[in-house]
Motif scaffolding. Sequence first.
Motif, mmCIF file in Angstrom:
data_model
loop_
_atom_site.group_PDB
_atom_site.id
_atom_site.type_symbol
_atom_site.label_atom_id
_atom_site.label_comp_id
_atom_site.label_asym_id
_atom_site.label_seq_id
_atom_site.Cartn_x
_atom_site.Cartn_y
_atom_site.Cartn_z
ATOM 1 N N CYS A 280 -8.084 1.547 8.153
ATOM 2 C CA CYS A 280 -6.713 0.787 7.611
ATOM 3 C C CYS A 280 -6.125 0.160 8.843
ATOM 4 N N LEU A 281 -6.192 0.592 9.935
ATOM 5 C CA LEU A 281 -5.663 -0.227 10.995
ATOM 6 C C LEU A 281 -6.165 -1.422 11.530
ATOM 7 N N LYS A 282 -7.393 -1.802 10.721
ATOM 8 C CA LYS A 282 -8.171 -3.051 11.127
ATOM 9 C C LYS A 282 -8.434 -3.740 9.849
ATOM 10 N N THR A 283 -7.784 -3.332 8.767
ATOM 11 C CA THR A 283 -8.054 -4.141 7.480
ATOM 12 C C THR A 283 -6.715 -4.990 7.379
ATOM 13 N N ARG A 284 -7.075 -6.137 6.953
ATOM 14 C CA ARG A 284 -5.840 -7.427 6.751
ATOM 15 C C ARG A 284 -6.247 -7.862 5.276
ATOM 16 N N GLY A 285 -5.022 -7.782 4.581
ATOM 17 C CA GLY A 285 -5.201 -8.327 3.322
ATOM 18 C C GLY A 285 -5.356 -6.968 2.216
ATOM 19 N N GLU A 286 -5.532 -7.225 1.038
ATOM 20 C CA GLU A 286 -5.445 -6.429 0.079
ATOM 21 C C GLU A 286 -6.493 -5.202 0.163
ATOM 22 N N ALA A 287 -6.106 -3.957 -0.319
ATOM 23 C CA ALA A 287 -7.290 -2.835 0.197
ATOM 24 C C ALA A 287 -6.686 -1.565 -0.916
ATOM 25 N N VAL A 288 -7.609 -0.902 -0.802
ATOM 26 C CA VAL A 288 -7.632 0.369 -1.820
ATOM 27 C C VAL A 288 -8.176 1.531 -1.018
ATOM 28 N N LEU A 289 -7.418 2.651 -0.842
ATOM 29 C CA LEU A 289 -7.593 3.711 -0.053
ATOM 30 C C LEU A 289 -7.939 4.994 -0.791
ATOM 31 N N VAL A 290 -8.980 5.580 -0.670
ATOM 32 C CA VAL A 290 -9.351 6.781 -1.429
ATOM 33 C C VAL A 290 -9.694 7.889 -0.553
ATOM 34 N N ALA A 291 -8.858 8.840 -0.210
ATOM 35 C CA ALA A 291 -8.815 9.801 0.467
ATOM 36 C C ALA A 291 -8.259 11.152 -0.241
ATOM 37 N N PRO A 292 -8.742 12.338 0.319
ATOM 38 C CA PRO A 292 -8.176 13.549 -0.273
ATOM 39 C C PRO A 292 -6.598 13.689 0.240
ATOM 40 N N THR A 293 -6.100 14.438 -0.479
ATOM 41 C CA THR A 293 -4.563 15.082 -0.373
ATOM 42 C C THR A 293 -4.614 15.871 1.034
ATOM 43 N N GLY A 294 -3.798 15.344 1.993
ATOM 44 C CA GLY A 294 -3.285 16.198 2.995
ATOM 45 C C GLY A 294 -4.392 15.533 4.363
ATOM 46 N N ARG A 439 1.064 -11.318 -5.930
ATOM 47 C CA ARG A 439 0.023 -11.652 -5.067
ATOM 48 C C ARG A 439 -0.174 -13.101 -4.961
ATOM 49 N N GLU A 440 -0.443 -13.605 -6.421
ATOM 50 C CA GLU A 440 -0.716 -15.221 -6.449
ATOM 51 C C GLU A 440 0.477 -15.935 -6.204
ATOM 52 N N ASN A 441 1.586 -15.583 -6.538
ATOM 53 C CA ASN A 441 2.821 -16.505 -6.571
ATOM 54 C C ASN A 441 3.742 -16.229 -5.480
ATOM 55 N N PHE A 442 3.903 -15.112 -4.976
ATOM 56 C CA PHE A 442 4.834 -14.795 -4.031
ATOM 57 C C PHE A 442 4.307 -14.370 -2.655
ATOM 58 N N GLY A 443 2.916 -14.378 -2.391
ATOM 59 C CA GLY A 443 2.349 -14.313 -1.092
ATOM 60 C C GLY A 443 2.422 -12.713 -0.893
ATOM 61 N N ALA A 444 2.770 -11.875 -1.738
ATOM 62 C CA ALA A 444 2.655 -10.374 -1.407
ATOM 63 C C ALA A 444 1.262 -9.782 -1.025
ATOM 64 N N THR A 445 1.312 -8.658 -0.402
ATOM 65 C CA THR A 445 0.069 -8.116 -0.018
ATOM 66 C C THR A 445 0.183 -6.320 -0.391
ATOM 67 N N ALA A 464 -6.283 -7.272 -10.182
ATOM 68 C CA ALA A 464 -5.082 -7.308 -9.843
ATOM 69 C C ALA A 464 -5.205 -7.756 -8.509
ATOM 70 N N LEU A 465 -6.045 -7.018 -7.589
ATOM 71 C CA LEU A 465 -5.944 -7.383 -6.064
ATOM 72 C C LEU A 465 -6.916 -8.637 -5.541
ATOM 73 N N GLY A 466 -7.800 -9.067 -6.586
ATOM 74 C CA GLY A 466 -8.677 -10.030 -6.154
ATOM 75 C C GLY A 466 -9.653 -9.560 -5.039
ATOM 76 N N GLU A 467 -9.687 -10.358 -3.977
ATOM 77 C CA GLU A 467 -10.724 -10.077 -2.934
ATOM 78 C C GLU A 467 -10.150 -8.710 -2.203
ATOM 79 N N MET A 468 -10.522 -7.628 -2.168
ATOM 80 C CA MET A 468 -9.896 -6.610 -1.593
ATOM 81 C C MET A 468 -11.203 -5.803 -0.746
ATOM 82 N N THR A 469 -10.597 -4.829 0.040
ATOM 83 C CA THR A 469 -11.379 -4.078 1.034
ATOM 84 C C THR A 469 -10.976 -2.698 0.176
ATOM 85 N N THR A 470 -12.294 -1.825 -0.025
ATOM 86 C CA THR A 470 -11.953 -0.596 -0.312
ATOM 87 C C THR A 470 -12.384 0.436 0.619
ATOM 88 N N ILE A 471 -11.373 1.310 0.894
ATOM 89 C CA ILE A 471 -11.561 2.237 1.875
ATOM 90 C C ILE A 471 -11.850 3.823 1.535
#
Length: 780
Positions: A280-294, A439-445, A464-471
Amino acid sequence: MTNLTWPVWLDDVWAKSPQEEGESGESLALHTWHVLNKLSEMIQVRPRVPRVVNFPRLWHCLFWASWLHDFGKAARGFQKYLRGGPRWPHRHEVLSLAFLDWFCGGFEQEELTRMAAAIVYHHKDSREISLLYMGASNLQENTVGSLTEEVSDSVLEGLWRWLVECSVSWITVLGLSTAGIQQPELIPLERAITEFRSNGQKNIYRRLAELRRWGREVNRYEGKALSVALMVLRGHLLSSDHTASANTDSLLPVPLVHTNDLLARWGLPEAGLYPHQKACLKTRGEAVLVAPTGSGKTEAALLWACSQAGVKPLPRLFYTLPYQASMNAMYNRLQKIFPGVVGLEHGRATLSLYHRFLEEDYDRRQAKRMAQCAMKLSRLYYYPVRVLSPYQMLKGPYRLKGYEMLLSDFLGSAFIFDEIHAYEVERLAMILATVKYLRENFGATFLIMSATLPGLLERRLSEALGEMTTIRATPEIFAQFQRHRLLVQEGELLQDPWLDRISSEAGGGRSILVCCNTVKRAQQTYDELFQRLKDRAELVLLHGRFNSRDRLFKERMIQEATGSRSTVRRPVVLVATQVVEVSLDIDLDVIYSDPAPLDALVQRFGRINRRRLKKCAPVNVFTSPADGQQIYDKVLVEGTLAVLKKNAEKVIDEAAITSWLDEIYRGDYAQQWDRIYQEARERFENACLRSLRPFDSSEELEEMFYQAFNSIEVLPACLEQEYQNMISAGEPMEAAQLLVPLSWGQFCRLKKMGMVKDKRDREVYVVDVTYDKELGLQVR
């Protein structure tokens, strides 16, 4: 400020009435200075906006529109009104239009039209101004009358001198020369007065007529770019005006400290981060994070935000969650990281903040004042870090009043979505459609997080996110967080053998979570266990139909008894509904749960063995009732039970849960889910996103929004006298703690049954429904 040229000759022309009798009002020049100062802060926070919205000279046009927006207040009638005279029958912003014709160079015609719209619509929407001054179809000249005669020659001269003699120093002192703001050429003084006298009224008519035609063209225009640029234009003028009037402190960008400083606050060396946190520290732009609770998803999300701030200035950071309790907890957590600059936005945020200040040993009066002040700043979008629900975001597409301010605040911002699985499919469709639009109109990430992510949801996230990184957390991390042994129990929770077993385990000193799908079942379960346990174990009931006073007391008790960080833990039996899924940081020994969809069950399991002090803890799921209990889809519950039965008696492999979900979300159910999602998204896009335009809030959409997303608060009849006593004693915050939230549907059902008293002169609706501090509101 020593180089600031000030129009002392206009000090007796006011923009605001006096706050105290006998004082002077705030001068027009001073109010305008405050507005331009706030605008300069916004420009510093969002320097990239003109490029994002394709309006290269946005700041130049906005600066001069902001300078002129209140010139109409110089009218004699308005000045008399500010000094206690009769209400002036005209709109000052309409008179302000006449001053645009003093500019003889420096603007293109389209720019002047946009500035005119920003000026004349900065209080009222286009339809209101148009109907008031032009009628339904034809221009009605007599509605303006002799409006321009309301400004004396001496005041006109003072306004002209202010623009000519002060603008260069103001631009310089505000540091706006580098933002492309320049002094435009003005017509000579004598001509300016003559033009105002001879043609001012005609010029106002002309501008209003042009704006009516132009507005129709904007509404017919298929592209989004122009509407976005105009919403940003109005949004920034409104924000500058409102924050200036509220006299807020300086607006700040997100105070994201250096990564090492952030890690130091957490006591975490970078080498000690989990792999998904490092990613996550190295990811820029849209991302999805899947990790266990805690496994430190919140820390990972903030590290991702640090990475975005390294690419471009980050004006705002939004942390979205589905439930009020989890929002309150996250607000407290982020306040420790970003002290003093975190806002909280949900339906009961003022009351939540009031409780928080009371806990910090402020008295009631101080806590009330501080909570109200904090909420006022939140409504002004002052805080650079905000905790909110996605439904607060939807106020923009639904065009609630002031929506341009809200949408403008999203420009270039970073959003963290936690627990994305928690939303039912139709609401999820609206949320993700809004994500794509921003994302498309207001430059949000965006970063979207979840402990579980079925394939069909991941596909919609990709749309929704377009080009994204899955972590994804590594298999080793998932294995490290294995802490539950799955037991599928035939029958249902309310059968005597199971109630007896729960009572026996409680008597043996275990902390037990009993999770029911409905409030009614939770209340019934509590009654049954209360009869069995007597005084042998501490028993607590928690659900969504308690008033905040009783719920807060219960949550504190539960946190003290079972909180993962509590130093005075003790055994307790907690009977709860879904409110426990993502709200409290608690750690119990065993769970007995009604059947529910897998992703909901996983969240419930997360309250068990949270500290991982045991190798594995039992999580019991009953097979009945499997009909969804009018809360969940029957097919989804049945599919979940089929998967659970195949994996019963095993330690739950956290990494395998996504494949379990894919097994459930397939076939006919997947097709049904996709169909519902697609239809909901198209309805929302047609009703809201495709018609999203400036200067046009919608009462119809506003009513739809509140009925769809807002609960209503009611007062149980048994608490009515106590409520009135508190109101009479000047304790509205204390009185508000007695109100119980109900969904709109529940309220309508009670009303149909004749259980809602006519509101009449009451401040709230009173319901003839039994309420008890142990059981809550007992809707049968």
